[in-house]
Scaffold this active site. Structure first.
Site, PDB file in Angstrom:
ATOM      1  N   TYR A  18       0.835  -1.198   0.000  1.00  0.00           N
ATOM      2  CA  TYR A  18       0.000   0.000   0.000  1.00  0.00           C
ATOM      3  C   TYR A  18       0.873   1.252   0.000  1.00  0.00           C
ATOM      4  CZ  TYR A  18      -3.711   3.272   1.108  1.00  0.00           C
ATOM      5  OH  TYR A  18      -4.584   4.327   1.051  1.00  0.00           O
ATOM      6  N   HIS A  22       1.602   4.234  -3.159  1.00  0.00           N
ATOM      7  CA  HIS A  22       1.371   5.664  -2.975  1.00  0.00           C
ATOM      8  C   HIS A  22       2.635   6.503  -3.173  1.00  0.00           C
ATOM      9  CE1 HIS A  22      -2.538   4.449  -1.516  1.00  0.00           C
ATOM     10  NE2 HIS A  22      -2.898   5.700  -1.722  1.00  0.00           N
ATOM     11  N   TYR A  41      -4.887  16.544   0.963  1.00  0.00           N
ATOM     12  CA  TYR A  41      -5.397  15.184   1.150  1.00  0.00           C
ATOM     13  C   TYR A  41      -4.262  14.369   1.751  1.00  0.00           C
ATOM     14  CZ  TYR A  41      -7.498  10.637  -0.274  1.00  0.00           C
ATOM     15  OH  TYR A  41      -8.028   9.375  -0.313  1.00  0.00           O
ATOM     16  N   TRP A  75      -7.055   4.243 -10.914  1.00  0.00           N
ATOM     17  CA  TRP A  75      -6.475   4.147  -9.569  1.00  0.00           C
ATOM     18  C   TRP A  75      -7.299   3.220  -8.687  1.00  0.00           C
ATOM     19  CZ3 TRP A  75      -2.030   4.973  -7.308  1.00  0.00           C
ATOM     20  CH2 TRP A  75      -1.962   4.973  -5.923  1.00  0.00           C
TER      21      TRP A  75
END
Length: 103
Positions: A18, A22, A41, A75
């Site tokens: 993960y 990113h 964000y 995405w």
């Protein structure tokens, strides 16, 4: 400006993957964030629980626009093998703000 937070869930065994994904978010997706009014964000990871925080002009509008944006669709498909659905059958669960301090 709205401040919105939400939780997501992954299996802890997917933590490194993960994070890795990113490290190189598609620039087209980041541009789409700007275009729909997202100003900031952030995603925080604790075990397998993800806490996201967003400052956005209009959250519902931004999510609706992103829902059909090709970069976001790509995405979401790319991340779908890592995200676990909540009992509401969605990967995102908005959580209410109960305290905010701004000097």
């Amino acid at each position: 400006m709205q401040r919105v937070s939400f939780v997501l869930q992954i299996d802890e065994s997917n933590r490194e993957e993960y994070i890795k994904r990113h490290e190189q978010v598609d620039p087209e997706l980041l541009q789409a964030f700007r275009e729909v009014g997202i100003h900031t964000y952030s995603i925080f990871l604790d075990g397998g629980r993800l806490f996201a925080y967003m400052e956005v002009e209009d959250f519902d509008y931004a999510m609706a626009e992103l829902g059909s944006h090709p970069a976001n669709i790509r995405w979401q498909q790319f991340m779908s093998d890592l995200l676990i659905k909540h009992h509401e059958d969605t990967t995102v669960k908005v959580i209410p703000e109960v305290f905010h301090f701004k000097p």
